[in-house]
Motif scaffolding. Structure first.
Motif, PDB file in Angstrom:
ATOM      1  N   ILE A 181       0.824  -1.205   0.000  1.00 15.61           N
ATOM      2  CA  ILE A 181       0.000   0.000   0.000  1.00 15.61           C
ATOM      3  C   ILE A 181       0.861   1.260   0.000  1.00 15.61           C
ATOM      4  O   ILE A 181       0.732   2.129  -0.861  1.00 15.61           O
ATOM      5  CB  ILE A 181      -0.952   0.008   1.217  1.00 15.61           C
TER       6      ILE A 181
ATOM      7  N   GLY B 262     -10.667  -6.615   4.872  1.00 17.33           N
ATOM      8  CA  GLY B 262      -9.727  -5.521   4.689  1.00 17.33           C
ATOM      9  C   GLY B 262      -8.470  -5.953   3.968  1.00 17.33           C
ATOM     10  O   GLY B 262      -7.950  -5.232   3.097  1.00 17.33           O
TER      11      GLY B 262
ATOM     12  N   LEU C 125      -9.391  -6.647   0.216  1.00 15.25           N
ATOM     13  CA  LEU C 125      -9.718  -5.439  -0.550  1.00 15.25           C
ATOM     14  C   LEU C 125      -8.626  -4.378  -0.485  1.00 15.25           C
ATOM     15  O   LEU C 125      -8.713  -3.363  -1.188  1.00 15.25           O
ATOM     16  CB  LEU C 125     -11.030  -4.841  -0.023  1.00 15.25           C
TER      17      LEU C 125
ATOM     18  N   ASN D 193      -8.197  -2.487   2.055  1.00  8.85           N
ATOM     19  CA  ASN D 193      -8.923  -1.370   2.665  1.00  8.85           C
ATOM     20  C   ASN D 193      -8.335  -1.058   4.040  1.00  8.85           C
ATOM     21  O   ASN D 193      -8.512  -1.824   4.992  1.00  8.85           O
ATOM     22  CB  ASN D 193     -10.408  -1.739   2.778  1.00  8.85           C
TER      23      ASN D 193
ATOM     24  N   PRO E  33      -9.068   1.413   6.337  1.00 12.28           N
ATOM     25  CA  PRO E  33     -10.013   1.599   7.448  1.00 12.28           C
ATOM     26  C   PRO E  33     -10.552   0.289   8.009  1.00 12.28           C
ATOM     27  O   PRO E  33     -10.712   0.147   9.221  1.00 12.28           O
ATOM     28  CB  PRO E  33     -11.133   2.450   6.828  1.00 12.28           C
ATOM     29  N   LEU E  34     -10.850  -0.692   7.120  1.00  7.76           N
ATOM     30  CA  LEU E  34     -11.335  -1.984   7.602  1.00  7.76           C
ATOM     31  C   LEU E  34     -10.275  -2.683   8.453  1.00  7.76           C
ATOM     32  O   LEU E  34     -10.578  -3.255   9.509  1.00  7.76           O
ATOM     33  CB  LEU E  34     -11.737  -2.877   6.425  1.00  7.76           C
TER      34      LEU E  34
END
Length: 432
Positions: free
Chosen positions: A42, A101, A104, A106, A108-109
């Motif tokens: 990320i 999370g 994906l 993600n 925040p998850l």
């Protein structure tokens, strides 16, 4: 088979042992997988990576500050086995969110799952220790505590290493499977209803936390035990932060060597946790605690000596695992690290057993919860100290010497506890 290992063949211990092992394994598998995924997939900015790790750590510790008082009250007021099953059921939902999370990407998850896992650990922690004196005989509690601590560090090691070996998709599936297994083992934990009168629940979390800590810490023996444990965790948090730069910048070694350090540390604590039970022969006592933490200080100084005399790799290169082990200074560094971890396990296990055996059975969960609140503060303080070392430009080797000094404080507290409670076979009453 030693008496403590025989506990693994009993229903009054094995289901709890398996449940806490699976929980610790899953917790660390998910946390490490999340950190690695964020770092390598990320973010590409070291500052953002560091900020993410700091936020994740803060979110995990926050519930211990805010909810430990409530968790301790609930554990002492209700059937602990039933609460364990509810907590483990919640873990399945948490890992569904966390696994999503990871799949994906993600953030925040993933962070939401970390916060929820912190809440999960806050409610499970007091029960884990409070159940032992309720289900085990007096001479079995120390052995049971040692096995719980040893297995926890083995679970941490296994989860952390596995996170680096499998991809995020496999991790997302595995954490859900492990959560399901944890719920299944929790269903076999024998009932543990409150042994005394149910306490009145104070739902004001700040007032309840202050009241819980002040109501526990005014008892001299608990004050000394909790302070000694908290100093240990403050030392531990500093070391955990210092080890990665020590491996990379001082020993000039790669990630494989960092994993070796983690493995040695986890195995050493596990060995120390079991060894102290053999030395004390099942008796809950702080007799060896001062010597253990002083030996830990000596091992830290030895690690500082080994790092000061280390011959670094050529500029721009890092030792791999094979080259590190072949380095003439490696045996001394490995012995020092092993000494730090074994003596740390020997120091802290009797103190945890002390917390749960020198109070009334219907107060054990609240005592452990008060300890968790103070420990959390100590760990945060340790992190601040480590950050301060870095900001002041203090070399890692010198930071290890400073940590050795903190061991002297922990040794003094443990000696005071020993003198107050068992130096002359005195009873640890409230006036100890």
């Amino acid at each position: 088979m030693t008496p403590s290992f025989r506990l693994l063949g009993t229903r009054r211990f094995l289901p709890l042992f398996a449940t806490q092992f699976l929980g610790a394994f899953n917790d660390n598998l998910f946390k490490q997988a999340m950190v690695l995924f964020a770092t390598y997939s990320i973010f590409s900015d070291p500052k953002k990576e560091a900020a993410f790790n700091a936020v994740a750590t803060g979110l995990f510790i926050l519930p211990f500050f805010l909810l430990s008082a409530l968790s301790g009250q609930l554990a002492d007021a209700h059937d602990k086995a039933r609460i364990i099953r509810l907590v483990k059921l919640a873990e399945i939902a948490i890992m569904l969110v966390g696994g999503g999370g990871l799949l994906l990407g993600n953030v925040p998850l993933m962070l939401g799952a970390i916060l929820a896992m912190g809440i999960h650990s806050t409610f499970f922690g007091p029960i884990k220790y409070a159940l032992l004196p309720q289900h085990l005989e007096g001479d079995e509690v120390l052995g049971g505590t040692g096995l719980v601590e040893a297995s926890t560090y083995c679970a941490i090691l296994a989860g952390t290493i596995l996170a680096g070996l499998i991809d995020s998709r496999a991790t997302a599936i595995l954490v859900i499977v492990i959560a399901l297994l944890g719920w299944a083992t929790a269903r076999s934990v024998p009932p543990a209803p409150p042994p005394g009168e149910r306490p009145h629940l104070d739902l004001h979390i700040i007032r309840a936390s202050i009241r819980l800590v002040s109501g526990t810490m005014h008892i001299p023996r608990l004050f000394l035990a909790i302070c000694a444990i908290s100093f240990f965790w403050m030392i531990g948090s500093i070391l955990i932060i210092q080890f990665p730069p020590l491996v990379k910048n001082v020993f000039t070694a790669d990630k494989q060597v960092a994993s070796l350090f983690l493995a040695i540390f986890s195995i050493g604590v596990a060995i120390g946790s079991v060894l102290i039970n053999r030395l004390l022969n099942g008796r809950v006592s702080a007799r060896f605690a001062p010597a253990s933490i002083l030996a830990m200080a000596a091992a830290l100084l030895l690690m500082g000596f080994a790092s000061h005399n280390w011959s670094p790799a050529p500029a721009g290169e890092l030792y791999n695992l094979k080259d590190f082990v072949a380095h003439p200074g490696a045996p001394l560094a490995i012995i020092a690290l092993f000494g730090i971890s074994v003596t740390g396990g020997m120091f802290v296990v009797p103190l945890y057993a002390f917390l749960t055996t020198t109070v009334e059975v219907d107060h054990t969960a609240r005592t452990v919860a008060a300890n968790n609140i103070v420990n959390s503060g100590a760990m945060v303080l340790g992190a601040v100290i480590a950050i301060g070392f870095a900001a002041l430009g203090i070399p890692v080797q010198d930071a290890l010497t400073s940590v050795a000094v903190l061991c002297l404080v922990a040794a003094y507290l443990a000696w005071r506890l020993h003198c107050a409670c068992d130096a002359h076979d005195k009873s640890c009453g409230d006036d100890a």
